[in-house]
Design a protein around this motif. Structure first.
Motif, PDB file in Angstrom:
ATOM      1  N   THR A 321       0.835  -1.201   0.000  1.00  0.00           N
ATOM      2  CA  THR A 321       0.000   0.000   0.000  1.00  0.00           C
ATOM      3  C   THR A 321       0.876   1.261   0.000  1.00  0.00           C
ATOM      4  OG1 THR A 321      -1.753  -1.129   1.188  1.00  0.00           O
ATOM      5  CG2 THR A 321      -1.802   1.275   1.205  1.00  0.00           C
ATOM      6  N   ALA A 322       0.570   2.150  -0.939  1.00  0.00           N
ATOM      7  CA  ALA A 322       1.305   3.414  -1.042  1.00  0.00           C
ATOM      8  C   ALA A 322       0.550   4.504  -0.310  1.00  0.00           C
ATOM      9  CB  ALA A 322       1.497   3.795  -2.506  1.00  0.00           C
ATOM     10  N   LYS A 323       1.302   5.349   0.381  1.00  0.00           N
ATOM     11  CA  LYS A 323       0.708   6.467   1.094  1.00  0.00           C
ATOM     12  C   LYS A 323       1.338   7.765   0.599  1.00  0.00           C
ATOM     13  CE  LYS A 323       0.016   8.450   5.717  1.00  0.00           C
ATOM     14  NZ  LYS A 323       0.285   8.290   7.163  1.00  0.00           N
ATOM     15  N   THR A 325       2.802  11.045   1.050  1.00  0.00           N
ATOM     16  CA  THR A 325       3.381  11.680   2.234  1.00  0.00           C
ATOM     17  C   THR A 325       3.683  13.164   2.035  1.00  0.00           C
ATOM     18  OG1 THR A 325       5.572  10.968   1.503  1.00  0.00           O
ATOM     19  CG2 THR A 325       4.408   9.530   3.051  1.00  0.00           C
ATOM     20  N   ILE A 471       5.395   9.421  -2.484  1.00  0.00           N
ATOM     21  CA  ILE A 471       4.691   8.339  -1.781  1.00  0.00           C
ATOM     22  C   ILE A 471       5.697   7.469  -1.032  1.00  0.00           C
ATOM     23  CG2 ILE A 471       2.768   8.250  -3.428  1.00  0.00           C
ATOM     24  CD1 ILE A 471       4.120   5.776  -4.686  1.00  0.00           C
ATOM     25  N   ILE A 473       6.146   3.427   0.359  1.00  0.00           N
ATOM     26  CA  ILE A 473       5.655   2.053   0.393  1.00  0.00           C
ATOM     27  C   ILE A 473       6.587   1.269   1.314  1.00  0.00           C
ATOM     28  CG2 ILE A 473       5.017   0.014  -0.963  1.00  0.00           C
ATOM     29  CD1 ILE A 473       4.892   1.760  -3.441  1.00  0.00           C
ATOM     30  N   ASN A 510      -1.777  12.005   2.594  1.00  0.00           N
ATOM     31  CA  ASN A 510      -2.287  10.870   3.383  1.00  0.00           C
ATOM     32  C   ASN A 510      -3.206   9.967   2.576  1.00  0.00           C
ATOM     33  OD1 ASN A 510      -0.907  11.712   5.745  1.00  0.00           O
ATOM     34  ND2 ASN A 510      -2.546  13.197   6.154  1.00  0.00           N
ATOM     35  N   GLU A 511      -3.403  10.300   1.300  1.00  0.00           N
ATOM     36  CA  GLU A 511      -4.179   9.404   0.430  1.00  0.00           C
ATOM     37  C   GLU A 511      -3.433   8.080   0.306  1.00  0.00           C
ATOM     38  OE1 GLU A 511      -5.490   9.123  -4.295  1.00  0.00           O
ATOM     39  OE2 GLU A 511      -5.000  11.059  -3.416  1.00  0.00           O
ATOM     40  N   MET A 512      -4.162   6.989   0.247  1.00  0.00           N
ATOM     41  CA  MET A 512      -3.551   5.666   0.162  1.00  0.00           C
ATOM     42  C   MET A 512      -4.132   4.918  -1.032  1.00  0.00           C
ATOM     43  SD  MET A 512      -3.486   4.708   4.260  1.00  0.00           S
ATOM     44  CE  MET A 512      -2.281   3.425   4.098  1.00  0.00           C
TER      45      MET A 512
END
Length: 650
Positions: A321-323, A325, A471, A473, A510-512
């Motif tokens: 899962t990528a966030k 940042t 992002i 990971i 903060n989108e994932m």
């Protein structure tokens, strides 16, 4: 009457009296006119080439000129009358030209033949200065015309070489008229304002600048002749009808600029030949959002350890899962070019137009002498404040291709050039002086490059908006960049550069999300490319090899000598002889292909021009340095020649 003229014998020439001249004389009788003419000063004006002499005469004579033959087919003489402020007098002007250098240096007859002496003697044997047979008709013309003149005005190109040619003209004229008054005209373009300004601001010629050229010529003669004879005679082999006899018996010329220029080409070739590819691995992340595909760049870029890369891939694959940042948004500018100097011009002509530097300079010289551009040999990349840039921009509004762009510059407040920080204190950057609509071929391409570069320099930077998304990971960082162009500005006219929009989706911090693909890929390092001509010129400038006026000549010389060749992809490839010469001198401990010796000379020549070093001291110092190398070359000649032969025959 308009168009009539009066022949006057008391000054031995014909003088045109058009309407404008009648106004300057007033309502005088013929007797008054003769008296007025007898008061005039006879002046000989000499330019570097006939085209310049003709154009300058037409400007100063306002079209009222008379042309005479001189005995030299390519050098005419133009007569006209004009007031010269520094002489405070109306002058009868005779304008003629030379064809480049009028005098040459050479050894005396006892040392001129190759077999006449040991080449080492050439470091100290006497040198004579003379007019070659090709220049004798020009010399006779100058000496014939100067007998009836009391003033000599030099109109040669306003660079170091032109100053030296000017003093050659002075020396020839003083042989028959020792007490001449000598003046120098300074100009950077052949336009009415520039030429009239030059006439109104005449100065004395600069002997120091000329002396610097004399030093270079004497040094080049001595070391060039000594090393060329040494190498050529040492590498010659008897002609046994061997297929290689021709290439073994060619002239092996040496030049203190040629060898370092060759050295740059060979060094890059060796880097490529000796290059050993190294494998590396990297991780790629691909995602799709809102129908837009995204390729994310790994912050580590690459790893040379496969196991380490596998371990990182395994780690991020466990939790893919990528966030988001970080998101950075900022204004982005693409800068317009600096004002154009000669090196920039040569590099652009070679890389953008695929016209080699030698050909490009020939075209530029012709455009200059035709009055379309400023002097093309300049180290300056900033416009002096006295140049009326808006007038130059306005002159280009007639063009169907870039006229609207020129008009927009004027409408938006006028020219605001991007200036560099270099100035040779002699010439402005290269720029168009008037609009040209009747050019063809390479001259048209060169003129267009100069105009578009000038207009781009005078406009504004392109503006955009860049977004960088980061992002994470499982602790590994990847980035994605997007660009939205807001104002193209100079890019609208400068077709030689590109800047593209790059669309990316909208993200929020903060989108994932889960990427569509995470993979490890393998690649390997690649060998450096062979040099292009544009890259070679940049290296020559960086290391002080030659000048902006000679870079192209040195490159052409090593092509002509068979030291390098141009590949189909326009890269420069050294040939066996070129490789052999460089590697042989490297092997015996003298890196003749390195730029140090020549760069040191160029610095000393500048100091001669500035008056901080004497010509005698500089010449003696550098002759001694090269003679040391010669003695060592002779001492190790067997090894040197064998190494060169090995490469020639390989």
């Amino acid at each position: 009457m308009l168009g009539k003229f009066i022949q006057t014998r008391n000054i031995g020439v014909r003088i045109f009296l058009n309407w404008q001249e009648k106004q300057s004389f007033g309502n005088f009788t013929c007797l008054h006119v003769k008296r007025k003419l007898s008061d005039m000063v006879n002046v000989l004006n000499v330019a570097e080439k006939n085209s310049v002499a003709k154009n300058v005469a037409q400007i100063l004579g306002r079209g009222a000129i008379q042309t005479r033959e001189t005995g030299s087919v390519y050098n005419k003489l133009y007569e006209f009358r004009v007031y010269v402020p520094s002489l405070q007098n109306q002058c009868l002007m005779k304008m003629t030209s030379v064809s480049g250098h009028l005098l040459s240096f050479d050894f005396g007859p006892e040392h001129r033949k190759w077999t006449s002496c040991n080449p080492q003697e050439l470091f100290s044997s006497p040198i004579v200065r003379f007019v070659p047979e090709t220049g004798m008709k020009i010399k006779k013309c100058l000496q014939r015309e100067i007998r009836n003149c009391s003033v000599l005005i030099i109109w040669t190109d306003c660079d170091r070489e032109g100053e030296n040619i000017g003093f050659e003209i002075i020396d020839v004229c003083r042989e028959v008229k020792p007490n001449l008054k000598i003046l120098r005209a300074h100009f950077s373009e052949i336009t009415g304002p520039a030429i009239n300004r030059a006439l109104n601001t005449l100065t004395e010629p600069n002997k120091k600048v000329s002396d610097a050229v004399d030093v270079r010529q004497k040094l080049d003669l001595r070391i060039g002749a000594a090393f060329t004879r040494f190498l050529t005679m040492g590498l010659q082999v008897p002609n046994n009808n061997n297929n290689n006899s021709d290439k073994n018996n060619q002239i092996i010329s040496y030049g203190s600029c040629q060898f370092p220029t060759l050295g740059f080409v060979v060094e890059r070739w060796k880097q490529r030949e000796e290059f050993v590819p190294q494998p590396f691995w990297y991780i790629t992340v691909e995602s799709v959002k809102d129908g837009i595909s995204c390729s994310w760049n790994w912050k580590r870029q690459r790893l040379f350890d496969e196991r380490s890369c596998i371990a990182i891939l395994s780690k991020i694959s466990e939790h893919p899962t990528a966030k988001v940042t970080k998101i950075n948004s900022k204004q982005k500018s693409k800068y317009r070019p600096y004002a154009m100097d000669t090196v920039t011009f040569e590099r652009l002509a070679s890389s953008k137009l695929r016209i080699n530097a030698k050909r490009a300079m020939m075209c530029a010289e012709k455009l200059y002498t035709s009055g379309y551009i400023s002097y093309p040999r300049t180290e300056t990349n900033k416009f002096p404040p006295e140049i009326k840039l808006n007038d130059l921009v306005t002159a280009q509004q007639s063009s169907s291709e870039w006229g609207q762009f020129a008009n927009r510059i004027i409408q938006n407040g006028g020219a605001t050039p991007r200036n560099g920080n270099k100035s040779d204190q002699a010439h402005p950057p290269i720029h168009p002086t008037k609009y040209a609509s009747n050019l063809n071929g390479d001259e048209k391409k060169i003129y267009e490059l100069i105009v578009r570069h000038f207009l781009a320099c005078c406009d504004k930077d392109a503006q955009g908006f860049e977004v960088t998304v980061q992002i994470e990971i499982n602790e590994e960082i990847f980035t994605l960049k997007g660009l939205q162009i807001k104002e193209r500005n100079y890019l609208e006219v400068y077709i030689y550069e590109k800047w593209y929009d790059k669309e990316i989706p909208q993200f929020v911090e903060n989108e994932m999300f889960v990427p569509n693909d995470i993979d490890m890929k393998k690649s390997e390092t690649t060998a450096p490319e062979l040099l292009t001509e544009a890259q070679l010129i940049a290296l020559m400038e960086k290391h002080g090899i030659g000048t902006d006026a000679t870079h192209a000549d040195h490159i052409e010389k090593i092509k002509e000598r068979g030291y390098i060749m141009v590949t189909p992809t326009r890269h420069l490839m050294p040939k066996g002889l070129g490789i052999g010469l460089v590697e042989a001198y490297d092997d015996i401990g003298f890196e003749m292909s390195k730029p140090y010796l020549r760069a040191a000379l160029e610095k000393d020549l500048v100091q001669i021009c500035e008056g901080t070093k004497t010509p005698e001291h500089v010449l003696k110092t550098h002759i001694n340095e090269y003679e040391k190398v010669y003695k060592e070359s002779h001492k190790q000649k067997n090894r040197l020649f064998e190494l060169v032969r090995t490469k020639i025959n390989s």
